[in-house]
Design a protein around this motif. Structure first.
Motif, short mmCIF file in Angstrom:
data_model
loop_
_atom_site.label_atom_id
_atom_site.label_comp_id
_atom_site.label_asym_id
_atom_site.label_seq_id
_atom_site.Cartn_x
_atom_site.Cartn_y
_atom_site.Cartn_z
N LEU A 29 14.03 49.80 -53.39
CA LEU A 29 13.53 49.75 -54.67
C LEU A 29 13.85 48.78 -55.57
O LEU A 29 13.05 48.09 -56.09
CB LEU A 29 14.04 51.30 -55.15
N LEU A 30 15.32 48.38 -55.23
CA LEU A 30 15.89 47.28 -56.08
C LEU A 30 15.25 45.83 -55.73
O LEU A 30 14.62 45.13 -56.58
CB LEU A 30 17.34 47.38 -55.97
N LEU A 31 15.11 45.66 -54.46
CA LEU A 31 14.42 44.55 -53.96
C LEU A 31 12.92 44.46 -54.66
O LEU A 31 12.30 43.16 -54.91
CB LEU A 31 14.31 44.33 -52.56
N PHE A 32 12.14 45.57 -54.76
CA PHE A 32 10.95 45.64 -55.07
C PHE A 32 10.82 45.10 -56.65
O PHE A 32 10.02 44.24 -57.01
CB PHE A 32 10.22 46.98 -55.05
N ILE A 33 11.72 45.81 -57.36
CA ILE A 33 11.94 45.39 -58.86
C ILE A 33 12.21 43.94 -58.98
O ILE A 33 11.63 43.15 -59.86
CB ILE A 33 12.88 46.08 -59.67
N VAL A 34 13.17 43.37 -58.27
CA VAL A 34 13.54 41.76 -58.27
C VAL A 34 12.08 40.99 -57.88
O VAL A 34 11.84 40.14 -58.58
CB VAL A 34 14.58 41.64 -57.41
N THR A 35 11.65 41.67 -56.83
CA THR A 35 10.35 40.90 -56.60
C THR A 35 9.38 40.62 -57.52
O THR A 35 8.68 39.84 -57.69
CB THR A 35 9.74 41.67 -55.20
N MET A 36 9.10 41.73 -58.13
CA MET A 36 7.88 41.92 -59.42
C MET A 36 8.51 40.96 -60.63
O MET A 36 7.50 40.24 -61.32
CB MET A 36 7.80 43.38 -59.76
N VAL A 37 9.78 41.26 -60.98
CA VAL A 37 10.41 40.25 -62.07
C VAL A 37 10.29 38.81 -61.81
O VAL A 37 9.71 38.01 -62.81
CB VAL A 37 11.71 40.77 -62.32
N THR A 38 10.59 38.38 -60.34
CA THR A 38 10.39 37.06 -60.08
C THR A 38 8.82 36.42 -60.06
O THR A 38 8.63 35.27 -60.65
CB THR A 38 10.82 36.95 -58.67
N SER A 39 8.11 37.42 -59.82
CA SER A 39 6.92 37.04 -59.83
C SER A 39 6.11 37.00 -61.21
O SER A 39 5.24 36.00 -61.40
CB SER A 39 5.92 38.13 -59.12
N VAL A 40 6.50 37.90 -62.27
CA VAL A 40 6.32 37.50 -63.61
C VAL A 40 6.72 36.30 -64.23
O VAL A 40 5.88 35.86 -64.63
CB VAL A 40 6.72 39.01 -64.18
N VAL A 41 7.92 35.92 -63.95
CA VAL A 41 8.29 34.62 -64.14
C VAL A 41 7.65 33.51 -63.74
O VAL A 41 7.18 32.66 -64.12
CB VAL A 41 10.00 34.47 -63.76
N ARG A 42 7.29 33.76 -62.30
CA ARG A 42 6.49 32.65 -61.63
C ARG A 42 5.10 32.66 -62.41
O ARG A 42 4.23 31.49 -62.61
CB ARG A 42 6.36 32.85 -60.08
N GLY A 43 4.50 33.73 -62.87
CA GLY A 43 3.24 33.91 -63.40
C GLY A 43 3.00 33.07 -64.78
O GLY A 43 2.17 32.45 -65.19
N ARG A 44 4.41 33.22 -65.32
CA ARG A 44 4.24 32.69 -66.84
C ARG A 44 4.52 30.95 -66.63
O ARG A 44 4.12 30.25 -67.44
CB ARG A 44 5.78 32.92 -67.54
N ARG A 45 5.23 30.71 -65.60
CA ARG A 45 5.34 29.24 -65.44
C ARG A 45 3.93 28.56 -65.05
O ARG A 45 3.36 27.56 -65.36
CB ARG A 45 6.45 28.98 -64.18
N GLN A 46 3.13 29.45 -64.17
CA GLN A 46 1.73 29.09 -63.86
C GLN A 46 0.92 28.95 -64.95
O GLN A 46 -0.10 28.16 -64.87
CB GLN A 46 1.20 29.64 -62.68
N HIS A 47 0.81 29.89 -65.81
CA HIS A 47 -0.05 30.06 -67.04
C HIS A 47 0.93 30.23 -68.36
O HIS A 47 0.91 31.41 -68.63
CB HIS A 47 -0.99 31.42 -66.67
N PRO A 48 1.41 29.16 -68.75
CA PRO A 48 2.16 29.26 -70.09
C PRO A 48 1.24 29.74 -71.05
O PRO A 48 0.16 29.30 -71.39
CB PRO A 48 2.61 27.56 -70.07
N GLY A 49 1.77 30.68 -71.97
CA GLY A 49 1.29 31.31 -73.01
C GLY A 49 0.22 32.47 -72.67
O GLY A 49 -0.26 33.00 -73.49
#
Length: 370
Positions: free
Chosen positions: A340-360
């Motif tokens: 469950l912790l790994l899943f949360i970390v994976t989702m948060v990391t993906s959110v960060v990656r999504g913001r970098r790919q699509h700023p704003g």
């Protein structure tokens, strides 16, 4: 970002707090050394996980879909119910908060029924009613165990109703709807009967779960989507694996393992809540969370890592329970928590990656790939 979107983040925070406390409380039940405040929650582990965490998350998703302010009262009350338990306040206060949350979620379901009366909206309303009934049963009896069939019914019927909605994309199959209705009737009849004849009622309830798992494996669109690629395939694999665990939990329940003090009760309940429900969470999070929080979660194959850890650790836990090997069971539970912790970390990391790919950009993916 509007006011309603901003209001979702405190509600999500309350849900995550209940999840954390519920997981640690569950580990304490297996003699894992956890902080004393978390250990004190061992007795309400089920209430924190289902009534507080899932009650908040599911009712929040429904509030977002309804697009009105008042349905947000349901996740707020559920989240506050969890906070009340964690704060050591009288249990009856939390119980009434959960009842209020259940009433509000059911009211939202009635609004949906007024717009569209079809089988899947009826099933979603029955799921909401099951949460309310479970909360009322806990309030009336003071026994979490008495509420468990209804709480499980809340989770299973909510998921099954949402999956039923998506079958509209498949060719019509005349037997599908009657078989689905029969499964739901058996499940609810078993939950009701368990209050008069616990053992027999829970076995009937388990038969309903087994029938629903068979229906989902046979008729759900996930069978077709598993042949696709990317996120669509990932979601389908999460779903199909979850349906198998639902069947395993149901079979364990049929032979009597839903009753208190049954030898494999831990395996039966967690096959459903971890194997089935959290597998659904893993699969749907990349779609649901962007809709709720207005963020992007771009797909990456690493999504499979927490899914594999979840199912492998659950298998270890179930085998440990079945062989009476406490160490396997305990280590499996620890690995469940890590998944469950790994899943949360994976989702948060993906959110960060999504913001970098699509700023704003704060919008999620378009379309439904479920």
């Amino acid at each position: 970002m509007n006011l309603r979107t901003l209001a979702r983040f405190p509600l999500l925070a309350l849900a995550m707090l209940s999840l954390l406390a519920g997981v640690l409380g569950g580990l304490a039940r297996l003699a894992v050394d956890v902080p004393a405040p978390a250990s004190a929650q061992a007795g309400v582990h089920g209430a924190l996980m289902i009534a507080a965490f899932f009650g908040t998350v599911i009712s929040l998703e429904r509030a977002v879909a309804l697009g009105r302010f008042w349905p947000y009262l349901a996740p707020a009350l559920a989240g506050l119910g969890g906070l009340t338990l964690l704060g050591g306040l009288p249990t009856i206060a939390a119980q009434w908060l959960f009842v209020g949350g259940g009433l509000t979620l059911l009211a939202g379901s009635v609004v949906v029924l007024q717009r569209q009366i079809v089988l899947f909206t009826v099933v979603l309303a029955l799921g909401a009613a099951s949460w309310l009934i479970g909360n009322l049963v806990w309030l009336a009896t003071g026994l979490v165990q008495a509420a468990i069939p209804w709480w499980l019914g809340f989770l299973v019927l909510t998921i099954a109703g949402e999956r039923l909605e998506l079958t509209r994309f498949l060719p019509a199959r005349p037997a599908a709807a009657p078989l689905f209705v029969a499964s739901v009737v058996i499940l609810l009849a078993g939950a009701l009967a368990s209050h008069w004849t616990e053992g027999a009622g829970l076995r009937v309830f388990a038969c309903g779960l087994l029938a629903l798992s068979a229906w989902l494996l046979r008729y759900d669109i996930a069978r077709h989507n598993a042949r696709q690629r990317g996120l669509t395939r990932f979601i389908a694999i999460c779903l199909l694996a979850g349906y198998v665990w639902l069947a395993i939990g149901a079979l364990l329940g049929i032979v009597g393992n839903f009753v208190p003090d049954a030898a494999m009760r831990d395996a039966a309940l967690h096959a459903i809540v971890l194997g089935f429900v959290f597998s659904m969470v893993f699969g749907h999070a990349p779609i649901i969370f962007p809709a709720v929080a207005k963020v992007r979660i771009p797909y990456h194959p690493v999504f499979y890592l927490p899914l594999i850890v979840l199912h492998a650790s659950l298998a270890l836990r179930v085998l440990g329970n079945g062989s009476d090997d406490f160490v396997w069971r305990q280590q499996g539970a620890l690995a469940n928590a890590f998944a469950l912790l790994l899943f949360i970390v994976t989702m948060v990391t993906s959110v960060v990656r999504g913001r970098r790919q699509h700023p704003g950009s704060r919008t999620g993916p378009r379309g439904d790939t479920r």
